[in-house]
Design a protein around this motif. Structure first.
Motif, PDB file in Angstrom:
ATOM      1  N   UNK A  45     -28.350  12.764  30.785  1.00  0.00           N
ATOM      2  CA  UNK A  45     -29.685  12.502  30.271  1.00  0.00           C
ATOM      3  C   UNK A  45     -29.747  12.851  28.785  1.00  0.00           C
ATOM      4  N   UNK A  46     -30.270  11.905  27.998  1.00  0.00           N
ATOM      5  CA  UNK A  46     -30.573  12.176  26.585  1.00  0.00           C
ATOM      6  C   UNK A  46     -31.990  11.677  26.329  1.00  0.00           C
ATOM      7  N   UNK A  47     -32.881  12.569  25.935  1.00  0.00           N
ATOM      8  CA  UNK A  47     -34.287  12.226  25.710  1.00  0.00           C
ATOM      9  C   UNK A  47     -34.473  11.900  24.228  1.00  0.00           C
ATOM     10  N   UNK A  48     -34.832  10.645  23.927  1.00  0.00           N
ATOM     11  CA  UNK A  48     -34.970  10.239  22.522  1.00  0.00           C
ATOM     12  C   UNK A  48     -36.399  10.354  22.010  1.00  0.00           C
ATOM     13  N   UNK A  49     -37.372  10.564  22.913  1.00  0.00           N
ATOM     14  CA  UNK A  49     -38.761  10.825  22.504  1.00  0.00           C
ATOM     15  C   UNK A  49     -39.395  11.718  23.555  1.00  0.00           C
ATOM     16  N   UNK A  50     -40.219  12.665  23.140  1.00  0.00           N
ATOM     17  CA  UNK A  50     -40.799  13.630  24.067  1.00  0.00           C
ATOM     18  C   UNK A  50     -41.890  12.990  24.923  1.00  0.00           C
TER      19      UNK A  50
ATOM     20  N   UNK B 230     -35.274  22.075  26.513  1.00  0.00           N
ATOM     21  CA  UNK B 230     -34.252  21.074  26.215  1.00  0.00           C
ATOM     22  C   UNK B 230     -34.593  20.369  24.908  1.00  0.00           C
ATOM     23  N   UNK B 231     -33.553  20.067  24.134  1.00  0.00           N
ATOM     24  CA  UNK B 231     -33.758  19.473  22.811  1.00  0.00           C
ATOM     25  C   UNK B 231     -33.623  17.955  22.878  1.00  0.00           C
ATOM     26  N   UNK B 232     -34.482  17.247  22.177  1.00  0.00           N
ATOM     27  CA  UNK B 232     -34.305  15.791  22.085  1.00  0.00           C
ATOM     28  C   UNK B 232     -32.975  15.442  21.434  1.00  0.00           C
ATOM     29  N   UNK B 233     -32.474  14.260  21.780  1.00  0.00           N
ATOM     30  CA  UNK B 233     -31.235  13.719  21.206  1.00  0.00           C
ATOM     31  C   UNK B 233     -29.992  14.527  21.562  1.00  0.00           C
ATOM     32  N   UNK B 234     -30.093  15.402  22.527  1.00  0.00           N
ATOM     33  CA  UNK B 234     -28.914  16.097  23.026  1.00  0.00           C
ATOM     34  C   UNK B 234     -28.681  15.681  24.474  1.00  0.00           C
ATOM     35  N   UNK B 235     -27.429  15.581  24.869  1.00  0.00           N
ATOM     36  CA  UNK B 235     -27.095  15.131  26.211  1.00  0.00           C
ATOM     37  C   UNK B 235     -26.984  16.315  27.173  1.00  0.00           C
ATOM     38  N   UNK B 236     -27.534  16.148  28.368  1.00  0.00           N
ATOM     39  CA  UNK B 236     -27.440  17.145  29.428  1.00  0.00           C
ATOM     40  C   UNK B 236     -26.981  16.461  30.709  1.00  0.00           C
TER      41      UNK B 236
ATOM     42  N   UNK C 182     -46.031   6.116  32.333  1.00  0.00           N
ATOM     43  CA  UNK C 182     -46.646   6.921  31.307  1.00  0.00           C
ATOM     44  C   UNK C 182     -46.262   8.393  31.465  1.00  0.00           C
ATOM     45  N   UNK C 183     -45.896   9.035  30.338  1.00  0.00           N
ATOM     46  CA  UNK C 183     -45.645  10.464  30.348  1.00  0.00           C
ATOM     47  C   UNK C 183     -44.212  10.885  30.532  1.00  0.00           C
ATOM     48  N   UNK C 184     -43.279   9.935  30.741  1.00  0.00           N
ATOM     49  CA  UNK C 184     -41.891  10.346  31.023  1.00  0.00           C
ATOM     50  C   UNK C 184     -41.091  10.615  29.752  1.00  0.00           C
ATOM     51  N   UNK C 185     -41.623  10.261  28.578  1.00  0.00           N
ATOM     52  CA  UNK C 185     -40.833  10.339  27.354  1.00  0.00           C
ATOM     53  C   UNK C 185     -39.993   9.087  27.213  1.00  0.00           C
ATOM     54  N   UNK C 186     -38.812   9.228  26.635  1.00  0.00           N
ATOM     55  CA  UNK C 186     -37.894   8.089  26.481  1.00  0.00           C
ATOM     56  C   UNK C 186     -36.505   8.511  26.935  1.00  0.00           C
ATOM     57  N   UNK C 187     -36.299   8.606  28.269  1.00  0.00           N
ATOM     58  CA  UNK C 187     -34.983   9.030  28.770  1.00  0.00           C
ATOM     59  C   UNK C 187     -33.929   7.931  28.623  1.00  0.00           C
ATOM     60  N   UNK C 188     -32.726   8.328  28.247  1.00  0.00           N
ATOM     61  CA  UNK C 188     -31.557   7.451  28.252  1.00  0.00           C
ATOM     62  C   UNK C 188     -30.598   8.012  29.293  1.00  0.00           C
ATOM     63  N   UNK C 189     -30.245   7.196  30.293  1.00  0.00           N
ATOM     64  CA  UNK C 189     -29.494   7.683  31.455  1.00  0.00           C
ATOM     65  C   UNK C 189     -28.161   6.961  31.533  1.00  0.00           C
ATOM     66  N   UNK C 190     -27.118   7.728  31.811  1.00  0.00           N
ATOM     67  CA  UNK C 190     -25.773   7.159  31.912  1.00  0.00           C
ATOM     68  C   UNK C 190     -24.998   7.927  32.977  1.00  0.00           C
TER      69      UNK C 190
END
Length: 670
Positions: free
Chosen positions: A84-89, A144-150, A197-205
């Motif tokens: 998971x990498x969140x690009x927007x809160x 958790x910090x945005x733009x970091x992968x977890x 609505x409300x999930x932020x901008x998750x990037x999933x891989x």
């Protein structure tokens, strides 16, 4: 009809999202399908990952192998893991859920939530629920910090719907949060992703579902590491400069340049080229590199923009510099030595640089050197080499021709049984305002090593070979052209090492009358000394020379031996020890006035009954024409292409016909 459940700890789903960019349902070829909710914007695939958006609405899922699965048909529990990498809160503190298990209908378990509730400003947290509701039942207590992968791992008991959540675990026994049991079993059919609505901008891989913790757990992806840091540079206003950085790490890698902390639109490559630079672009540039493991910033690179200079001065400046490249293994712009060389030359900013001792194996690095420290300069690198080092010429003005002479030439005609060590390298430079191009010759004579007398004899023979070339090959067709010879001549004209050898007087040979070259003696303005070697040991000899021909010598404006440790005040772009770090030699600078661009006037007008004679002051090599008129309005050329070979030029014409007026015009420079 559902297929039978798999045995053991097989993966039930493995999804890398390695599809072309586009809607997930489309590009996956039907592996992913829509389910509950209206579709206002599809889940997209970009750069090998699923990209979710909190401003859109869509639910998609992919069936698990062997589904449906219950506690009776499958060795439980089930595990799911993804990067998971969140690009927007998340835009709401309660957040929303974006990933979960689902059954064949619309019942969901182990919902993963993104929320800012309880998180520090600028961060977010993950939560978990296994019942319907508007908020997570439990929150993992980690900002958790945005733009970091977890790596996110969930576990679901199919018998009682208890769900557990880990973030970046190494083993199953690591810290987790778990939901209460709700008493109901669950039949797992698919794994789902949700936009809401409300999930932020998750990037999933790297999504995996299975029956074993270690099977689904993927090793964390580290963030990128910069292998090449962008360098601070100096550029003239209106010029072009390129800042370059390079990161290594798991692909795909993404770049973003920032100027004074603000993203530059469209600047998403590892290199940033700025053309037509203005003073407003001076400042600090940082390159950001990101991958699934997170984002990192480069060291800051400071761009200094010199204001546009006044109209070109009536001078040309030349530096000769032996840069001690013999045996060097790193000639990149990351090298401490190369940076020290570059800082000095960027500060001096000469029109022409004659380099000695560029390492032959790394000649190609000079292109990067020019880009970093002398943007826009031209290079000539096709000199001869002894296999270790060579000469190079860099010029602010176009180099229209370059050639290696005397490389490997026999020295027997000059009294030595051997061959020329390196060469005489010529670069012809088109200096604006010069009536003829400037020829810059560079050489590096034999050094004194283990056989002092033999080396001195060879050095003298090499100087004789150069002098012979100038007199017999070059001067007959180029006698009116400005030229100079520069380089490390490896002998002090005033202080030869007579205790070690009998000098063959190489410098005196080069400045003998037939060659037309003249000796200049630059000194350091602080010490008054002409020594150029060795700033790294004992500075007590002069080996480096600029020898102009008579045309340039008569227009010598200034000269100096340059060193950084004595500058006071020292410019901010230089380090005190730059001269010592760069080389054992000091650079030598000579500045010459343009020998052509000077006023002229008639020095005499004589007339007889039959002849009119005009005489005027000139510059050697400059062209003139004489025009005539009967009314001072319409002028006709009566003589053109009059080339000056001395400092006076005369022209005569018979006195015949009607009365006429004459004028002399200097032909414009090309």
């Amino acid at each position: 009809m559902w297929s039978a459940a798999p045995a053991g700890a097989d993966l039930l789903l493995s999804e890398s999202f390695d599809y072309p960019a586009g809607p997930l349902v489309t590009v996956s070829g039907g592996l992913w399908t829509h389910h509950s909710g209206s579709v206002t914007g599809e889940v997209l695939v970009a750069n090998g990952a699923a990209v979710l958006n909190q401003t859109l609405s869509e639910d998609v899922n992919r069936l698990l192998d062997g589904a449906p699965h219950t506690s009776a048909t499958l060795s439980e529990p089930l595990y799911a893991a993804f990067r998971l990498r969140m690009t927007a809160l998340p835009t709401e503190s309660a957040g929303g859920y974006f990933a979960h298990f689902k059954d064949a209908g619309t019942t969901f378990r182990a919902r993963v939530w993104a929320t800012t509730n309880g998180a520090s400003p600028g961060t977010y947290r993950l939560g978990l629920s296994s019942v319907s509701g508007t908020a997570a039942e439990v929150i993992y207590p980690l900002d958790l910090a945005p733009d970091r992968s977890y790596v996110v791992v969930t576990r679901l008991s199919l018998s009682n719907s208890v769900a557990s959540l880990w973030i970046d675990p190494l083993v199953e026994g690591d810290a987790l949060v778990a939901t209460p049991a709700n008493g109901s079993g669950f039949t797992a059919a698919a794994y789902a992703l949700r936009q809401a609505n409300g999930i932020g901008a998750p990037v999933i891989d790297d999504l995996r579902v299975g029956t074993n913790f270690s099977d689904v757990l993927a090793a964390p992806i580290p963030p990128p590491v910069f292998s090449l840091q962008p360098l601070s540079q100096v550029v003239d206003e209106g010029g072009t400069v390129t800042l370059t950085g390079l990161a290594t790490g798991a692909e795909p890698l993404f770049y973003q340049w920032r100027f004074e902390g603000v993203d530059l639109p469209g600047a998403t490559n590892s290199a940033l080229t700025l053309s037509g630079v203005t003073t407003n672009q001076a400042g600090t540039y940082v390159l950001r590199a990101a991958n699934a493991g997170g984002a990192v910033s480069s060291q800051p690179a400071v761009l200094t923009v010199n204001p546009a200079p006044a109209p070109a001065a009536d001078v040309v400046s030349v530096v000769v510099y032996n840069v001690k490249g013999n045996g060097v293994s790193d000639w990149s712009t990351n090298s401490t030595q190369v940076r020290a060389i570059g800082r000095q030359l960027a500060y001096l900013h000469p029109d022409v640089i004659a380099f000695n001792e560029i390492p032959s194996n790394y000649t190609w690095e000079m292109t990067n050197f020019v880009t970093a420290f002398l943007p826009g300069y031209y290079l000539a690198t096709n000199s001869g080499t002894d296999g270790y080092i060579r000469s190079v010429v860099a010029s602010r003005h176009p180099i229209v021709f370059s050639k290696s002479w005397l490389d490997g030439t026999s020295l027997q005609p000059f009294g030595f049984n051997g061959f020329f060590t390196r060469d005489l390298f010529q670069a012809r430079v088109a200096v604006p305002g010069f009536a003829r191009e400037l020829d810059v010759f560079v050489t590096h004579l034999k050094a004194t090593t283990s056989s002092p007398q033999s080396d001195a004899n060879k050095r003298g023979a090499e100087a004789a070979a150069i002098s012979n070339f100038l007199v017999t090959v070059y001067l007959p067709t180029n006698g009116l052209r400005p030229c100079l010879l520069a380089g490390d001549l490896n002998e002090d004209v005033f202080r030869p090492e007579t205790s070690r050898y009998e000098s063959r007087q190489p410098v005196q040979t080069l400045v003998s009358s037939p060659t037309g070259l003249r000796l200049t003696t630059p000194v350091n303005p602080f010490t008054g000394a002409d020594f150029t070697l060795s700033i790294q040991a004992t500075l007590n000899v002069r080996f480096d020379y600029v020898l102009p021909n008579g045309l340039l010598f008569s227009n010598l404006f200034s000269s100096q031996v340059f060193r950084t440790d004595l500058l006071n005040p020292r410019p901010a772009t230089l380090l005190s020890n730059d001269s010592r770090t760069a080389s054992d030699h000091l650079p030598v600078l000579a500045v010459f006035h343009n020998p052509y661009d000077t006023p002229f006037r008639l020095s005499s007008v004589t007339a007889s009954n039959t002849t009119l004679r005009l005489t005027w002051g000139t510059r050697v090599g400059r062209q003139y024409r004489v025009e005539a008129s009967t009314n001072a309005l319409a002028w006709t050329s009566v003589s053109s292409n009059l080339t000056a070979t001395t400092t006076q030029l005369s022209w005569s014409t018979p006195v015949v016909g009607p009365q006429r007026m004459f004028r002399v015009q200097r032909v414009p420079l090309p």
